[in-house]
Each structure stands twice: as C-alpha cells, then as structure tokens.
Design an enzyme around this catalytic site. Structure first.
Site, PDB file in Angstrom:
ATOM      1  N   ASP A 505       0.816  -1.102  -0.033  1.00 32.76           N
ATOM      2  CA  ASP A 505      -0.056   0.019   0.126  1.00 32.76           C
ATOM      3  C   ASP A 505       0.915   1.191  -0.236  1.00 32.76           C
ATOM      4  O   ASP A 505       2.026   1.321   0.599  1.00 32.76           O
ATOM      5  CB  ASP A 505      -0.875  -0.088   1.036  1.00 32.76           C
ATOM      6  CG  ASP A 505      -1.765   1.247   1.375  1.00 32.76           C
ATOM      7  OD1 ASP A 505      -2.428   1.613   0.717  1.00 32.76           O
ATOM      8  OD2 ASP A 505      -1.288   1.903   2.379  1.00 32.76           O
ATOM      9  N   GLU A 560       1.354  -0.394  -5.023  1.00 32.73           N
ATOM     10  CA  GLU A 560       0.373   0.788  -5.454  1.00 32.73           C
ATOM     11  C   GLU A 560       1.348   1.964  -5.588  1.00 32.73           C
ATOM     12  O   GLU A 560       1.477   2.679  -4.924  1.00 32.73           O
ATOM     13  CB  GLU A 560      -0.423   0.961  -4.303  1.00 32.73           C
ATOM     14  CG  GLU A 560      -1.505   1.704  -4.555  1.00 32.73           C
ATOM     15  CD  GLU A 560      -2.690   2.060  -3.371  1.00 32.73           C
ATOM     16  OE1 GLU A 560      -3.557   2.257  -3.560  1.00 32.73           O
ATOM     17  OE2 GLU A 560      -1.793   2.417  -2.274  1.00 32.73           O
TER      18      GLU A 560
END
Length: 865
Positions: A505, A560
């Site tokens: 993330d 990401e």
C-alpha cells in the site's frame, strides 16, 4: 462474536477511538475525505511536531549533497503500447555486463561519522549488538543469539532444523545496469540511479558483514519480541530512549517491580523468564502483556512492538498485547501446499470483516466457508485480503496499523486466519496480503508512535515524520532497526501464515518526500529522480523485494504506485525496484472522469491511451474500480451509471429504465475492455462483479473537530459495511446477469490467456462510429460504445485468416442483454489489408455491446455459462 482464550474475551466490536485517513488508496493526493477527523475526546495521544525536521538518514549521504537533478529531460516517460505486436526483449547476457565503479558514489571512508553504520565491537552479537553473557544469550554457529540452552525459538517460528531442511539464500546484488538498455531515457539520470544502486549494494554488504546476510537479518522475529525455548521465555525490545523497562502482565499481576529488564549499549532491553518449577511456561498462553517504560515523555505502558496478537477487551478502549503460544496439539497445521504462481493474475480484492451479507463483522471462519468458494466459482485465481494487520480503529480500513505482526483480532485468532489461508490453497487460490509499510497509526497507546517516548524512534522526527493528510506517522527507512523490523515483518507473514505475496500500500507516498500529495505527475523523468526522491525508502523497497523473491520464488509482489516511477517492475539485480506488478491506478480515475461526461463526449482515443499507457516490460494489474471507488465520498461505477434506479428497477419481472439499460451495458463493457487491454493482471473488489448498489460506510459516531465543527456519524451502523452477495445470486434480479458476465470474463482469460500474450494490436479507434477494435493474443475484441447506432456488415481487421466464432457477447440474455447477435453465425475472413491488418471479416455490432471473436480452430472449448 466473542472469542475466548484462557479467559480473555475477544470482541468483534470496533474501537470507539477515531482518526482519519483521507484517500485510502495510500498514494494519491485526492481531495476527498474518507475518514473524518478525530474529536477532542479521542484516546489518541499525539506527539508534538517541531516546525522543522532535523532528522537525517543514518545510512545514506544527505540527498542535498548527492542526488542531482539533470535538466532538459522532456516528456515521454510512458511507452504507449497501442501498436504493440510480437515485441522482442533486447537484453544483453548477464555475463557480458560488468559492474562499473561509479565515481559519483563515495567510498565508505568518506562518509561522515554520523552517517556510518555502527560496527559492533568485540564481544557483541553481530545480529543486534547485544553483549554475550551467560545470563542472557549465547551466539550459535549461525551467528544468531540463542537462549541459555541454545535451543531455537519455538514461539510460532520455524526452527533452525526446519530451515536447514529447506535451505534458502538471497542472490547477491547484480550490476544494476540493464535498466539503461531497457529504457535508454534513463541514461540522462545515471548519476542518481547509480548512486541509488550504490546505496542498495552498500546496505547489502553491511548486512552481510554485521548480520550474517539478508536471510538472517529478515528473521528478526526469532530474536525480538517473545521467543520461547525449552527452558523459558526471552523478551527483547528496542527502545533506546527509555530510561528503564519492565515486563508486566497477567502472569506477574502487573507488578512493575517483578520483572525488570536490562539494557545494552545499543538500546535493546531484555529479560529471560525461566520455566515454572513444573516445567510450564512462565507466561501462560492467552495472557495479557505490556512493557512499562520510563521515557523522556514520562511513564507509559506499551504493547510490545513485535507482539503476535492484540485484542480489545469488552468495554475498554486500549488494546492489550496477548502472549499467543498455544500448546502444540492446538496449533493449526497447514495441510495443503501453496499453489504455483499463475501466468496471469485475476485478483478478488476483499475485506474479511465486511464480507458478510449481514450487518456485522464477519470472521475468518465464515469468510473461509462462505466467501472463498464464491471466489473460486467466479473464476478468480487469487484473493487479496485487506486489513489483516491489527488496527485499533475499524474505519481506517486497516491502513492505520497499530500492531504489525498481529492479525486483526476482530475476525478471530491467528489459527483461524491460517485455516482460511489453507482452505484457499486447497481451492487453488493464491492469498495476497494488503501490507502497510508506508506509514503507521498515530496512536500512542496501541501502536509504535512515541514507543520509547520520542517521536524519532521508528519514524522521522518533526514534520517529515508526519503525513498531514492521513494523520499518521512515517517510517525512517534509513534506520537500521526499522529495516530489520519491516523486512522481518514481510517475511513473517510469508513464513508463518503462508501468504503468497503482497500488495504494498501507498508506495508512491514512500518514494517521494512530497508523498505524491498535490503533485501531478506528467511523465517528465525529472519528477522521479531528484531531491524529492526518498532514496532510503526506494532502497528499502529493493531490499524487501530481494527478501520476497529470493526466499519465496513463487511469491507475488505488487506495488501501489500512481506516479509511474520508471523501472518499478524491473528486477533489483537489473537496477529496478523489483516489483512483479504495478497497480494501473490511472484506469479507475479515467473511468470516473468519463462517467461524469455525456456519452457524446467520450473519446475512444482517450480510453485507449489510458489503458495502454504503461511501461515497456513492466507488468500492470488493471482494474476499473477497487475499494477506493466504493467508499463513502465516492461512487462505484454501477452507481455512477444507474444511481437510485438500482433500488427500484433491477427486478426482471418489472420494466427496466433507459438509465438501467445503459448502466448494465456500459458496466460490462468497461470491465471487459479494462481486462482486455489494461494490463497483464486484473483486479476486482468484492461485490463490484455484480454492480453492488451501496457504498462502504464503516460504523462511526459523531465527531467534533478542533474548530468546533461537528461531523455527523452513522450511529455506529454496520448497514453499509457489508456485501450483498445475495443480490448477485438472485436470478430474478438484473444483478445476476452482471455477475454471470464477470464469471464469463474470468473463464475467457483462463481459456485463452489473452492478458499475458505478447501480441496486442489496436486496429481501430473510430471517433465517429464510437468503435474500438483490438487484438489481444488470438482474440479479436470489438466494442461499440455508440448509444444508438448499430452497424451491419461492419468490417474489422484481423491478423490470422480463417473462420471466426463468438466466444463472449455482452448482449447475451444470460448477461442481461437483448440477444441481438446470432451465436451460431460463422465469420470467414477475406484477404486484403484493412485497418493495417492483412485480413478482415464482416460482423454485426449492436450499440453498447462488446463481442469477442476467436478462430474456431483455436477455441479449446466453448465459454461455460
């Protein structure tokens, strides 16, 4: 749901504390706010932030001295693959390349004293600098500290004998030079990139020298936290600013004077607790534990940083660390081997807690029994699970992590999670973890923030260590012990729980000092390689991918990143960051942008450019929408298309509306063209396969901001924090047709493998007809986005001659369409160039439809319905 271990109740209710994370995707600087600001009654304690940050990396030369910004680099960072056909990779043999001594990389001797790594002195353990003594630990032949009886830790970790049975090594660094062959534009930034790779190589050398290698270094969980041997339990914690420390808990009646810890000169506190007289462990399984420290900020009780389980007792706000070490006969034993990495990833993104059709927090066991079979039936080959790491605020969606080594207790026990993963493996599903190493919860009572009483322990001090949009703390990736903590954390989830990989993330936030906030990346290479690049963070990403791919060759690593950082998905040995895939985040943003326009204003070229605008040899996971688009403050694609009509006109026994007809048609087309052209992998958030009608709204109460403004809550309701799978399963609802189409998409890819084919060619993007035609693998995709015009005898180009048949039709009645195409029709190609293709055939293309054609001789079997 209440879980019990040794008398401790494990509540499934969320904490009442509140904080914010705006933009849950972790890397985009959006202006929407998912989570509301905390009120003045929050249990969180915040560290005072200085106006300036004097923190400097302990492992790297200051960026201002070494990272130069070459000028004159124009745009063109992204290589469009509109006309990509049978590409060939031009790479030199690795044996031909030689390491080059880069004059821009200073010799170790020239580093400032404060920038050098501390070399352990004689008589100290090279694992973490602890002094050897008969009362604490010994150093084994492998360089690891052991307990008094020299036995390996057995607290849920692999034993040395087991490791020896399966030897693992991490390959040494490569030359880091192939990136210049793959992308010649990088030659203009050699100084920065060579410096970056030099920092990475220097770290690898130092880890080899002082830690026995990256393989040993990444097993910090065998040294820190609680480790059990045949003679007792050892507890170690790194807290350099603490003046004193004591282990407290149920086992000693929370007496701070009973078990005083000792500190070595490197700030590591330690205590050894011998077994009881009857041979039982000194700390019973399920006991609550904390560490009490006298810190520069005063006395504080903290959950151990390396705790393996943490729970919130009913009626209490703070969490408690749990000593989790069940008897051998109660530990979950994995029964099924991990699946091999598939050639193409089809990921079902999920959140265990909100995966029930009922308004409640779902459990690992219920997800295992109810949701995993659904994912398998839909045709996905991987499940990505969010919010695994413990987070004391449920509404943070798992992104404000408080306990990095502990699975969320709301959904069950660590053994319950292992059972879930084992069942997924039995079904042939990879299990990917949404791991958060980009930041940490600001919570002082439950998390790492101010752990030793300072704001510079695990994080950068001052403003550099605070993410103003997410209200969270930012790691100092230049700190030796932070590297040990995070690398060991990644390995822990792969080793102990047998996850098959990660989706990292917020990587964009990590790689830049501006965190990607309020920055528009244009593709100019100067945006990636300059003073705003956090070289320490980039180096950490290279190291963690070394650990993942070196020790677990079948593991998958997804990053990401919205910035488009060059070489993001190039192997570390070649000079890249080492990710397997980049999330193609621009696609979802583009669809939302398009849905705000009239159909007449859609541009086919704009769609094609966004879908194909990705870097050469760097794989992407494409998605039309993820959890980000399903949150309150945003809308799903289905809701953008159909709005409130979804509540009243989705039953098949009543007339539809033009809005619903348009929405269902475009929803299918958007998903298929994204899967067909957007990347080498595909992702869908649970429920979006059938156009889930409701957004996600976590239970939350009213919040009062510091300026007196009141933000209304939802009365802590779970009504919008669940998934209505029953809607997709109901054959009398139009949702079912949308779900069946998603199933057919997955089967099409499983049958033909078009996402990973090297052949991709866009032959038509007609702005007048609103038609897109492209080839992917041996398939021909035809999309007619026109809202009224249907075309008879419409000619489409193709590469191969022969008889073509329909293998997927979005207008099929099974998928909620109007059955305007005869599936028994055969389409014979004719010779002659058309749309720059050597052959072509005639079709009927109804409005708002997507049809996929395949050579009859290539079709292994018809698409199952």
């Amino acid at each position: 749901m209440i879980y019990t271990i040794s008398g401790i109740r494990f509540p499934a209710a969320p904490s009442t504390c509140k904080w914010s994370r705006s933009g849950a995707n972790g890397s985009r600087g959006t202006n929407r706010s998912l989570l509301l600001k905390k009120d003045s009654f929050s249990r969180m304690i915040f560290a005072g932030m200085s106006s300036s940050d004097s923190d400097s990396s302990s492992l790297a030369i200051a960026a201002s001295n070494k990272i130069l910004v070459p000028g004159g680099q124009g745009d063109g960072s992204l290589s469009s693959t509109d006309q990509l056909e049978n590409p060939e990779t031009v790479l030199e043999d690795s044996q031909v390349l030689h390491d080059v001594d880069d004059p821009t990389i200073e010799d170790d001797k020239k580093l400032k004293d404060e920038e050098k790594l501390v070399e352990p002195t004689s008589g100290y353990n090279e694992v973490n600098g602890e002094q050897e003594s008969a009362s604490s630990s010994l150093v084994g032949d492998d360089g690891r500290a052991q307990s008094e009886d020299a036995s390996a830790p057995i607290d849920g970790t692999k034993s040395i004998e087991n490791d020896a049975a399966r030897p693992r090594t991490i390959p040494p660094p490569g030359t880091g030079q192939k990136i210049y062959e793959i992308d010649p534009l990088l030659n203009s930034h050699r100084e920065h990139l060579n410096y970056r790779y030099g920092q990475y190589k220097r770290l690898r050398e130092e880890i080899d020298k002082y830690e026995g290698g990256l393989e040993v270094f990444s097993r910090g969980y065998e040294k820190f936290g609680f480790t059990r041997s045949s003679t007792g339990i050892t507890y170690r914690e790194w807290a350099p600013a603490a003046k004193s420390a004591a282990l407290i808990g149920d086992f000693n009646n929370w007496n701070p004077n009973a078990d005083i810890m000792t500190r070595n000169e490197f700030g590591v506190w330690e205590i050894f607790l011998p077994n009881n007289a009857d041979g039982s462990p000194p700390i019973p399984h399920g006991s609550r534990v904390k560490i009490r420290m006298d810190t520069p900020s005063g006395l504080k009780d903290s959950i151990p940083a390396w705790i393996k389980f943490s729970v919130q007792a009913p009626g209490e706000i703070p969490y408690n660390g749990i000593y989790y070490d069940p008897p051998e006969e109660e530990k979950y034993v994995f029964k099924h081997s991990q699946p091999k990495k598939p050639k193409s990833l089809r990921i079902y993104e999920s959140h265990v807690g909100m995966s029930s059709t009922e308004p409640k927090i779902n459990t690992y066991a219920e997800f295992r029994d109810d949701v995993l079979p659904r994912i398998k039936k839909l045709g996905y080959n991987a499940v990505q699970i969010m919010a695994i790491q413990e987070h004391s605020y449920y509404a943070s969606f798992g992104y404000h992590v408080t306990n990095f080594f502990a699975p969320s207790s709301r959904c069950g026990t660590p053994d319950d999670l292992k059972s879930l993963i084992d069942r997924a493996h039995e079904l042939g599903l990879l299990v990917l973890m949404d791991i958060v190493h980009s930041h940490s919860s600001n919570n002082v009572l439950d998390g790492l923030n101010m752990f030793d009483g300072t704001d510079s322990h695990y994080f950068h001090s001052g403003s550099r260590g605070y993410h103003w949009m997410w209200d969270s703390r930012l790691f100092n990736y230049g700190n030796w012990e932070v590297l040990r903590f995070l690398l060991s954390n990644a390995r822990w989830w792969l080793e102990e729980y047998k996850f098959d990989g990660f989706r990292f993330d917020g990587v964009t936030s990590m790689m830049y000092t501006h965190h990607g906030l309020e920055v528009a990346f244009t593709g100019n290479y100067n945006e990636y390689f300059g003073l705003t690049t956090d070289v320490d963070a980039v180096t950490y990403l290279m190291l963690v991918n070394d650990v993942i791919h070196g020790l677990y060759p079948e593991a998958v690593s997804i990053g990401e990143d919205v910035s488009g950082m060059p070489a993001f998905c190039i192997p570390v040995q070649d000079g890249g960051l080492g990710f397997d895939y980049r999330l193609h985040m621009a696609i979802a943003d583009k669809w939302i942008e398009m849905l705000k326009k009239r159909d007449e204003d859609w541009r086919m070229g704009d769609i094609i450019h966004t879908l194909t605008n990705r870097r050469w040899l760097e794989k992407c996971v494409a998605y039309a929408e993820s959890h980000d688009q399903a949150l309150v403050g945003d809308k799903t694609i289905a809701f953008w298309l159909m709005d409130k009509d979804m509540y009243d006109f989705m039953a098949l026994d009543r007339p539809s509306t033009p809005l619903v007809d348009r929405g269902i048609a475009l929803h299918k087309m958007i998903r298929l063209i994204t899967m067909g052209l957007g990347g080498e992998g595909y992702l869908n958030f649970m429920g979006n396969e059938f156009g889930h009608p409701e957004w996600i709204d976590f239970p939350r109460g009213e919040q009062r901001l510091s300026d007196g403004k009141v933000i209304p809550g939802n009365n802590n309701s779970f009504d919008k924090c669940r998934r209505r799978f029953d809607l997709g399963d109901a054959k009398y609802l139009r949702y079912h047709g949308m779900q069946e189409f998603d199933r057919a998409m997955q089967h099409l890819e499983e049958t033909y493998g078009f996402m990973t084919s090297e052949h991709q060619y866009v032959s038509r993007k007609d702005e007048r007809d609103r038609v897109i035609v492209f080839e992917r693998g041996n398939l021909v995709f035809v999309f007619n986005f026109h809202w009224t015009n249907s075309y008879s005898d419409y000619r489409v180009g193709c590469l191969k001659p022969g008889k073509y048949k329909i293998v997927l039709d979005s207008d099929d009645a099974l998928f909620g369409g109007f059955s305007r195409i005869d599936h028994l029709a055969e389409y014979f190609s004719s010779d002659g160039w058309f749309d720059n293709r050597p052959h072509s055939f005639l079709i009927y293309a109804p409005c708002r439809t997507a049809v996929v054609y395949a050579l009859a001789e290539d079709e292994p079997e018809p698409v199952k319905r």
